[in-house]
Structures are given as structure tokens and as C-alpha cells.
Write an enzyme that holds these catalytic residues in place. Structure first.
Site, short mmCIF file in Angstrom:
data_model
loop_
_atom_site.label_atom_id
_atom_site.label_comp_id
_atom_site.label_asym_id
_atom_site.label_seq_id
_atom_site.Cartn_x
_atom_site.Cartn_y
_atom_site.Cartn_z
N LYS A 124 6.47 -4.44 -3.80
CA LYS A 124 7.91 -4.26 -3.63
C LYS A 124 8.31 -4.15 -2.18
CE LYS A 124 11.87 -2.55 -5.66
NZ LYS A 124 12.34 -3.90 -5.96
N GLU A 173 8.63 -14.77 -10.44
CA GLU A 173 8.02 -13.48 -10.09
C GLU A 173 7.35 -12.80 -11.28
OE1 GLU A 173 10.42 -11.07 -6.71
OE2 GLU A 173 11.60 -11.62 -8.44
N HIS A 189 18.87 -35.87 -6.27
CA HIS A 189 18.05 -36.28 -5.13
C HIS A 189 16.59 -35.85 -5.29
CE1 HIS A 189 21.62 -37.63 -3.08
NE2 HIS A 189 22.21 -36.49 -3.43
N TRP A 218 -2.55 -2.86 -1.64
CA TRP A 218 -2.19 -4.28 -1.74
C TRP A 218 -3.07 -4.97 -0.71
CZ3 TRP A 218 -0.16 -8.27 1.26
CH2 TRP A 218 0.36 -9.36 0.54
N GLU A 248 18.24 -17.25 -7.25
CA GLU A 248 17.79 -15.92 -7.67
C GLU A 248 17.24 -15.96 -9.09
OE1 GLU A 248 17.00 -13.33 -6.31
OE2 GLU A 248 17.13 -11.75 -7.82
N LYS A 284 13.44 -14.90 -10.08
CA LYS A 284 13.14 -13.86 -11.09
C LYS A 284 12.11 -14.39 -12.09
CE LYS A 284 14.19 -10.90 -9.70
NZ LYS A 284 14.81 -10.82 -8.43
N ASN A 319 -1.94 2.04 5.56
CA ASN A 319 -1.03 0.98 5.12
C ASN A 319 -0.63 0.19 6.36
OD1 ASN A 319 2.53 1.09 4.29
ND2 ASN A 319 1.12 -0.60 4.17
N GLY A 320 -0.95 -1.11 6.35
CA GLY A 320 -0.61 -1.92 7.52
C GLY A 320 -1.74 -2.88 7.84
N ARG A 325 4.12 -0.29 -4.63
CA ARG A 325 3.83 -0.81 -3.30
C ARG A 325 2.53 -1.61 -3.25
NH1 ARG A 325 6.82 1.78 0.57
NH2 ARG A 325 5.33 1.11 2.13
N CYS A 341 0.84 -1.20 0.00
CA CYS A 341 0.00 0.00 0.00
C CYS A 341 0.88 1.25 0.00
CB CYS A 341 -0.94 0.09 1.19
SG CYS A 341 -2.09 -1.26 1.31
#
Ligand code: G6P
Length: 613
Positions: free
Chosen positions: A608, A493, A509, A74, A486, A490, A100-101, A27, A2
Site C-alpha cells: 500500500k 490489482e 488505434h 515487502w 482507474e 482496480k 524498511n527502505g 505495507r 515493510c
């Protein structure tokens, strides 16, 4: 999570707030809303992005007024729809609030408020908060800033809020706990936002609010900050050094693309004043003040999330190899809830791009309680993590807007490399000749990254070949294992292809069972040590008809002959390899996502800055 913006002053609030919301959209982008007041309150809310809100406003007249608040969401409590979108209003329609929260005790508060006759129309925790303030005001007759303060004493959870009271239309009230909030101080005008980006075009003078502080800003130019216990606070006014140009996309199609291409410069910026190849030294002023304690630490613990956690893993390899200090890398969310053993002779390193990640902040709080030294490796200047650490270093990557982190990752790895080298030198665990060789090579990294970027056409071609895959496997050994993680992250995402990163030897394995002709296997195979082993791993994949895309060192003939596709990167010392080998993986994900028509900068469900647990 948010983004919130507020304005009070002499200019039209609507365009200022909309622009601010666009800058904060990274955000959260489930819904957006705005409220302005000009003798009459106008509220617009819309599911979707800020552009959907703009279109909604276009259907009627643009809201006027020199005071207003805006929100980009968000979703946590309640679906992303028009009703749950912020701002939320009090029952009498006089108070307007954005948040926001997460208000953790919202259910208890809601039930109590219902008994007082309050009715709720949304599923959000935020609506409860505005009703709570209304109820407090009704019972006490306090001015809005006081009613907010008293109401917040009853709240459990995290919040950054801005409240507008239509009975007092010359002031905004803002408060924070656990979620970030910045106050911008202009000439007879104030800006309030989740981060400084919507503010810096107007003023560089800011105050970062601390937890449990309540600010009231007035059109007259007055402002005051109190803590939740009603004590007046002396604000710490800072001058930022941020340029509006840093916030644009420039000639690039996406922020992520721009940020990938910025890396030669951002790595250089991270090294500036810290690496001198000419004179043969590296230094980190952050560790100077506590150098005794840091270099004699029994153990380092890295706390981080997401991409920053991957950078932390590379940090583990670097610090253990070069400085011989044991390192543990923890997901911040796990560290904080598992009663970990943290001693006062430990150093806890927080890695965070945003400096606001709720779990990382909480893990640091815990480590602090246990007496460990807290070191921050952060990108966002003035952020909560940067302010709560005992010592730290900024990575100086500049604003990172694309939700998938790229330049912050290489900045964090660069910084950790410098740290490992400094500590290794101080502790005598790194031979001088190797130390000098690494310094020289580190200084060459920006130009080598630029060379990898020149290879983008080939990477784009490979992306076209594998873009229809539904699964992908990333393999790497040693320093390239975290790079494999990573690379897989990527791809997940931004292109929504399921991908997993594995240490190459672990493939046997489990993941090997998945390999067939439809499975691209991306192998980061630049290793000098264990080179034969990685060649064997590639052979094993080929024997099962997997499609191998290998990232190899320039001139590698052996792997090039076996793999289906190869991407060459310049040769470098092994500890520095991740800074080069991650670049093609960033580009590969980027091109695949673009080809699949995905929103590269704002992937679905992600945000983000994760300021909720
Ligand atoms: C989110 C972002 C990631 C980031 C992670 C940790 O998940 O989408 O890109 O790596 O948070 O964020 P931080 O700001 O603490 O590095």
C-alpha cells in the site's frame, strides 16, 4: 513497503508487536519476524504472512519479555524466505535490527565489512546495516544510540530502523531517512511504528520522526532525539485523533469492501466545512494563505503515482475547465528524473493517500528546489508529504487499509473538485449560476453514491458473467477517461486479469484488434457531451462481438438496448460524474476478485505504501 514495530515498557511485548504487525501488514506481506528479550534473545522469522509467524511461534513457547521488535516485509533485496526475513542479527548475535527502505551502497559496505571478518547469511541490505553498527560499536566503544548514529553517516539510501542491543536491554534506538517512523509515548512505555495504527490503541501522543533523526527510548520513560550531526532536537509531540474502531473490518468480509461502502460518508467528511449548499459557497482553507499565488499561478503540475495519479488526471479536467489554469499531470517517478521545467510561479500539487510514496516525495523535493509552491492533497495525517508541503488539504477519508485504493480516490477527486470550484470562483472563470448548481449537486453526491452501492447485486451478477476473462478493456471519454484507467487498474490489482483503460475514441488505434467474443469491454457511457460518439464506440465493439458492460445514466434507453449489460448511476453534472461512475467499477473488480479466490486486501506483489523507488 515493510512495516516495523517496536515496544519497550512494562507489558508483554509479543502480543503487542504481533497485533501491530497485523495492522501494518498492508505495507508488505512476504515474510514476518519478531525478536524479544527477557534475559535471553528469542527470534522468530517466517516466510509468508503474520499468521504464519504466529503458527511458527505456537510450535515452541511464546517469547517473553517487555522489549521487542517486529517486521512485516515487502522484499527488495533477496527472495522472500525465512533467512531474508527480518530481524537481522549482528555477527556476535547481540544486536537485532529491523529495517524498511533500501541501503543503496550496501555492496560497498558489505565488501569492506567482509574484509574485517564479517560473515553474512542473508542476501539483504539490512544485514549489512546491523553488521556496520556492530563494527562501529567495536571500534569506538560507543553506546548503541551513538553507534547507530555514526554508522548511519556512512549509509546511502532510505531507512526506517529499530535496533535492540541485548547488552542494553532497556532501550530501543530508532532512526529514519526517507521511510516513515512514528514514536508513541505512553506511561513508562514507548511504541515505535511505521505509522500510528499500532500505537493509537495505547496512546494518542506521538512524535513523527524527521529525516536523519535518531531516537532513543528507555524503559525509565526517558527519550531523546538527535539529528545525524549529533545535535539534540526538541521533539514535536502531537495528540492524534484516531479511533481504534476505524481500523477494524466491521461487518464486512474485506477492508476493501468496507472502504467502498464507506464512501458516502468519506466524501461527506471531505466536504465538511468546505461545501455549504445552503449558503451557496465552497472554500478551502489550505489555499487561503497562498490564495494570491495559487490563483495567479501560470501552471499547476500534479505529481502522483498509481490511483492518485488517476485522481490527478480528473483534477486536470476539473481545474482546466472550471478555473482555466493549465494543468500537467506527471507520474512522480518520471518528473523527478527528467530535468523538468518547473518555475517559481508554478504550483505543484502532490496527491497521495499515504503521504509516504518515495517517488512523490522526491518529486516534491525537486519542485521545492526550483521554487514552486508545494500543495499537498493527502489522507494520512502527519505523513512525510503532509509535513513537507507549503500548504495543503487533508481528504479526511480515515485509514485506508485495503491495498487497492478506493475511498482515498473519491476523497482526492472531491477535494480537487472543491479546489477547482474555489479557484474558478476567485478567478471569475465560472458563471455564478453554474457555480451554485455545482455546489448543490456536490452536496447531493454522497446520497447518490449510496444509491449506486444499492445496485451491488446486479454488479455482482455481471462479475459472475465475466470472471473467467483473461483480458478486459475499459473505455471512457472526457471525465470518464481517467475513470476507465482507474477501473482497469482496480481489476489488474486485485483479480490479476489483464486490463487496459483507453480514451474511447483511441480504441480504433489499436485495442480494437483485440476485441472478440471473449473480451469484456467496460464502457463508462454517462457523458452528456459526445454521447453519440460513445454510442458509436459501443456499436463498434458490438460489431466485433465484444461483450459490452456499460455504465449509463439512469433511464438511458439507447445504450441499454445495445449493450449486453448495463449498470445505471444517478444523473449528475458532468464534472462530478467520476465520483459516481467509479463506484460500480470498484465493486465489479471486488466481486470478480472474490469469485476468483484472490486475496482482495493483500494482492500479490503489491504494497500500500511504496516507500522505495
Ligand atoms: C501503491 C498503492 C496504490 C496507490 C499508489 C500511490 O501502488 O497500492 O493504491 O495508489 O501506491 O500511493 P499514494 O499513497 O501516494 O497515494
Amino acid at each position: 513497503m515493510c512495516g516495523i514495530v517496536g515496544y519497550v515498557g512494562t507489558k508483554d511485548a509479543y502480543p503487542l508487536i504481533i497485533k501491530g504487525l497485523q495492522l501494518l501488514e498492508y505495507r508488505g506481506y512476504d515474510s514476518a519476524g519478531i525478536a524479544t528479550y527477557n534475559g535471553k534473545l528469542r527470534v522468530f522469522k517466517k516466510k509468508g504472512k503474520v499468521k504464519d509467524l504466529i503458527n511458527l511461534v505456537k510450535e515452541s513457547s511464546v517469547p517473553e519479555g517487555t522489549i521487542g521488535i517486529g517486521h512485516t516485509r515487502w522484499a527488495t533485496h533477496g527472495l522472500p524466505n525465512d533467512i531474508n526475513a527480518h530481524p537481522h542479527l549482528s555477527g556476535d548475535g547481540k544486536l537485532v535490527l529491523i529495517h524498511n527502505g533500501i541501503i543503496e551502497n550496501y555492496n560497498v559496505l558489505k565488501e569492506a565489512l567482509k574484509k574485517e571478518g564479517h560473515e553474512f547469511i542473508s542476501e539483504t541490505d539490512t544485514e549489512v546495516l546491523v553488521h556496520l553498527i556492530e563494527e562501529t560499536q567495536k571500534r569506538t566503544g560507543l553506546p548503541i544510540e551513538e553507534a547507530v548514529r555514526v554508522a548511519l553517516t556512512k549509509v546511502v539510501g532510505a531507512y526506517a530502523i529499530i535496533v535492540m542491543d541485548t547488552d542494553e536491554p532497556d532501550k530501543l534506538v530508532a532512526a529514519r531517512k526517507g521511510s516513515p517512523l512514528v514514536l508513541g509515548i505512553g506511561e513508562d512505555e514507548f511504541f515505535i511504528a511505521s505509522d500510528p495504527t499500532p500505537i493509537i490503541e495505547h496512546t494518542q501522543k506521538v512524535v513523527f520522526l524527521n529525516d536523519e533523526e535518531i531516537a532513543v527510548v528507555q524503559r525509565s520513560g526517558d527519550f531523546q532525539i538527535k539529528d545525524i550531526d549529533n545535535r539534540i532536537q526538541t521533539p514535536f509531540i502531537q495528540e492524534l485523533d484516531m479511533k481504534i474502531a476505524e481500523l477494524g473490518k466491521g461487518d464486512f468480509d474485506y477492508y476493501m469492501q468496507k472502504e467502498i461502502y464507506e464512501q458516502p460518508k468519506t466524501i461527506e467528511d471531505c466536504m465538511r466545512g468546505r461545501v455549504n449548499a445552503h449558503e451557496g459557497w465552497v472554500m478551502l482553507s489550505g489555499i487561503k494563505e497562498f490564495s494570491e499565488r495559487i490563483s495567479k499561478a501560470k501552471r499547476f503540475i500534479v505529481a502522483a503515482c498509481g490511483t492518485s495519479w488517476h485522481a490527478g488526471l480528473i483534477g486536470e479536467y476539473l481545474i482546466e475547465e472550471l478555473a482555466r489554469i493549465p494543468v500537467e499531470v506527471e507520474y512522480a517517478s518520471e518528473l523527478r528524473y527528467r530535468n523538468p521545467i518547473i518555475n517559481s510561479d508554478d504550483v505543484v500539487i502532490a496527491l497521495s493517500q499515504s503521504g509516504e510514496t518515495a517517488d512523490t516525495l522526491a518529486a516534491l523535493g525537486l519542485a521545492k528546489e526550483k521554487g514552486a509552491l508545494i500543495y499537498g492533497v493527502v489522507n494520512a495525517v502527519g505523513s512525510s508529504i503532509a509535513r513537507m508541503t507549503d500548504a495543503g488539504s487533508y481528504i479526511h477519508a480515515g485509514p485506508e487499509i485495503g491495498v487497492a485504493s478506493t475511498k482515498a480516490f473519491t476523497g482526492q477527486v472531491t477535494l480537487l473538485t472543491i479546489m477547482a470550484m474555489c479557484l474558478g470562483y476567485e478567478r471569475g472563470t465560472i458563471p455564478r449560476s453554474y457555480y451554485l448548481q455545482l455546489i448543490e449537486e456536490l452536496a447531493n453526491i454522497p446520497s447518490k453514491v449510496a444509491r449506486v452501492l444499492e445496485n451491488s447485486k446486479k454488479i455482482e451478477y455481471i462479475a459472475g458473467e465475466i470472471k473467467e476473462a483473461t483480458n478486459a478493456l475499459y473505455l471512457g471519454r472526457g471525465y470518464n477517461f481517467p475513470v476507465a484507467l482507474e477501473g482497469a487498474l482496480k481489476l489488474k490489482e486485485i483479480s490479476y486479469i489483464h486490463a487496459e483503460g483507453y480514451p474511447a475514441a483511441e480504441m480504433k488505434h489499436g485495442p480494437i484488434a483485440l476485441i472478440d467474443e471473449n473480451m469484456p469491454v467496460i464502457v463508462i457511457a454517462t457523458n452528456k457531451s459526445a454521447y453519440e460518439k460513445i454510442v458509436s464506440n459501443i456499436q463498434e465493439v458490438k460489431a466485433r462481438k465484444g461483450v459490452v458492460i456499460a455504465v449509463v445514466t439512469e433511464g438511458d434507453k439507447i445504450i441499454s438496448d445495445i449493450a449486453d449489460y448495463t449498470i445505471e448511476i444517478p444523473d449528475t453534472d458532468e464534472p462530478l460524474t467520476p465520483l459516481l461512475s467509479v463506484i460500480p467499477l470498484q465493486l465489479l473488480s471486488y466481486y470478480i476478485a472474490v469469485m476468483r479466490g484472490c486475496n482482495v486486501d493483500q494482492p500479490r506483489n503489491l504494497a500500500k505504501s511504496v516507500t522505495v523507488e
